[in-house]
Write an enzyme that holds these catalytic residues in place. Sequence first.
Site, PDB file in Angstrom:
ATOM      1  N   CYS A   1      -6.146   3.411  -2.236  1.00 55.64           N
ATOM      2  CA  CYS A   1      -5.479   3.244  -0.947  1.00 55.64           C
ATOM      3  C   CYS A   1      -6.051   1.975  -0.332  1.00 55.64           C
ATOM      4  O   CYS A   1      -7.271   1.856  -0.169  1.00 55.64           O
ATOM      5  CB  CYS A   1      -5.791   4.447  -0.056  1.00 55.64           C
ATOM      6  SG  CYS A   1      -5.160   4.275   1.628  1.00 55.64           S
TER       7      CYS A   1
ATOM      8  N   CYS B   1      -0.124  -1.742  -0.547  1.00 56.00           N
ATOM      9  CA  CYS B   1      -0.144  -0.328  -0.153  1.00 56.00           C
ATOM     10  C   CYS B   1       0.295   0.404  -1.407  1.00 56.00           C
ATOM     11  O   CYS B   1       1.342   0.077  -1.987  1.00 56.00           O
ATOM     12  CB  CYS B   1       0.830  -0.056   0.992  1.00 56.00           C
ATOM     13  SG  CYS B   1       1.100   1.714   1.277  1.00 56.00           S
ATOM     14  N   THR B   2      -0.506   1.371  -1.840  1.00 58.95           N
ATOM     15  CA  THR B   2      -0.228   1.995  -3.141  1.00 58.95           C
ATOM     16  C   THR B   2       1.063   2.814  -3.152  1.00 58.95           C
ATOM     17  O   THR B   2       1.566   3.156  -4.220  1.00 58.95           O
ATOM     18  CB  THR B   2      -1.416   2.875  -3.588  1.00 58.95           C
ATOM     19  OG1 THR B   2      -1.773   3.747  -2.510  1.00 58.95           O
ATOM     20  CG2 THR B   2      -2.604   2.021  -3.983  1.00 58.95           C
TER      21      THR B   2
HETATM   22  N1  DGL Z   1      -1.295   4.272   0.334  1.00 61.23           N
HETATM   23  C1  DGL Z   1      -1.977   3.724   1.451  1.00 61.23           C
HETATM   24  C2  DGL Z   1      -2.408   2.286   1.200  1.00 61.23           C
HETATM   25  O1  DGL Z   1      -2.511   1.839   0.072  1.00 61.23           O
HETATM   26  C3  DGL Z   1      -1.351   3.731   2.818  1.00 61.23           C
HETATM   27  C4  DGL Z   1      -0.547   4.795   3.377  1.00 61.23           C
HETATM   28  C5  DGL Z   1      -0.871   5.156   4.821  1.00 61.23           C
HETATM   29  O2  DGL Z   1      -0.627   4.385   5.752  1.00 61.23           O
HETATM   30  O3  DGL Z   1      -1.353   6.259   4.951  1.00 61.23           O
HETATM   31  O4  DGL Z   1      -2.690   1.569   2.141  1.00 61.23           O
END
Ligand code: DGL
Length: 265
Positions: A72, A182-183
């Site tokens: 993340c 963002c993953t």
């Molecule tokens: N998957 C998360 C990332 O890589 C972000 C998602 C969120 O905002 O919770 O930043």
Amino acid sequence: MRHTIGIIDSGVGGLTVVRSLVARGAPFDVVYVGDNANMPYGNRPAGEIVTLSLRMLKLLSEYHVEAVAIACNTISATVDQLRTRCSVPLVDIITPAAAALARRGELDVGLFATEFTVKSGLHAKRVRELNPAVTVHGVASPRLAALIDRAIDDEAAIRDEIAAMLERLTAMHPVKTVLLGCTHYPIVMNIFTSLAPGIEFIDPADLQADAVLRLFSSWGGGKCDAESASAPSLDLVTSGNPESYRPIMARLEIPEARSIRRLEA
Ligand code: DGL
């Protein structure tokens, strides 16, 4: 004995890193924690992100994981605060992605990410440490991660949000490469590439998976004895609806989880 590593994300985005580890035949098992009930983290202040992330790390310590991949970007932007309070190595996703951007030989690159990640400026900082000539043009979305986590079937809404991000990026600077920072975003890679076929979108999951495998082999792990040669098993823990993982895992062609546990929100 099989080794075990942990993976954390605010939701389903870190499954992109699970996909990369499975594709590489990672010689260890994976415990995945997704805090879907509290996502999006990217709209929260740093203190809340750290508190929620420490809760996931504490849970992983019960599984005796030997390292944790922070799959993340938003949580990775707080990694310095987490490292001082965590006893196992943490592999963040920003450092290997920034190294790849710095090496591309392009002076201007794009970054799509959450508001917290873009504001942190950590991608730009890490890129500049390696190549001060590169400018990272960041475009943030407060909505896209949550749409992918909770409304993957609403393709029109996802498409509109991505189109708006592309417009904002074009207004900032033309680029040939955009890092999906963002993953959650690579889960809908098909929409990015169909809206902007002239841009190369980088999914940092493979880069982080390679960083985890390098760490693992530096411990003398990764030797393929009979036991470790089998595919990594996956145990899932989520504060959200476990059913929401099925369509995403199917989309990413990740084999079924060995167990799914519900974590209190
Ligand atoms: N998957 C998360 C990332 O890589 C972000 C998602 C969120 O905002 O919770 O930043």
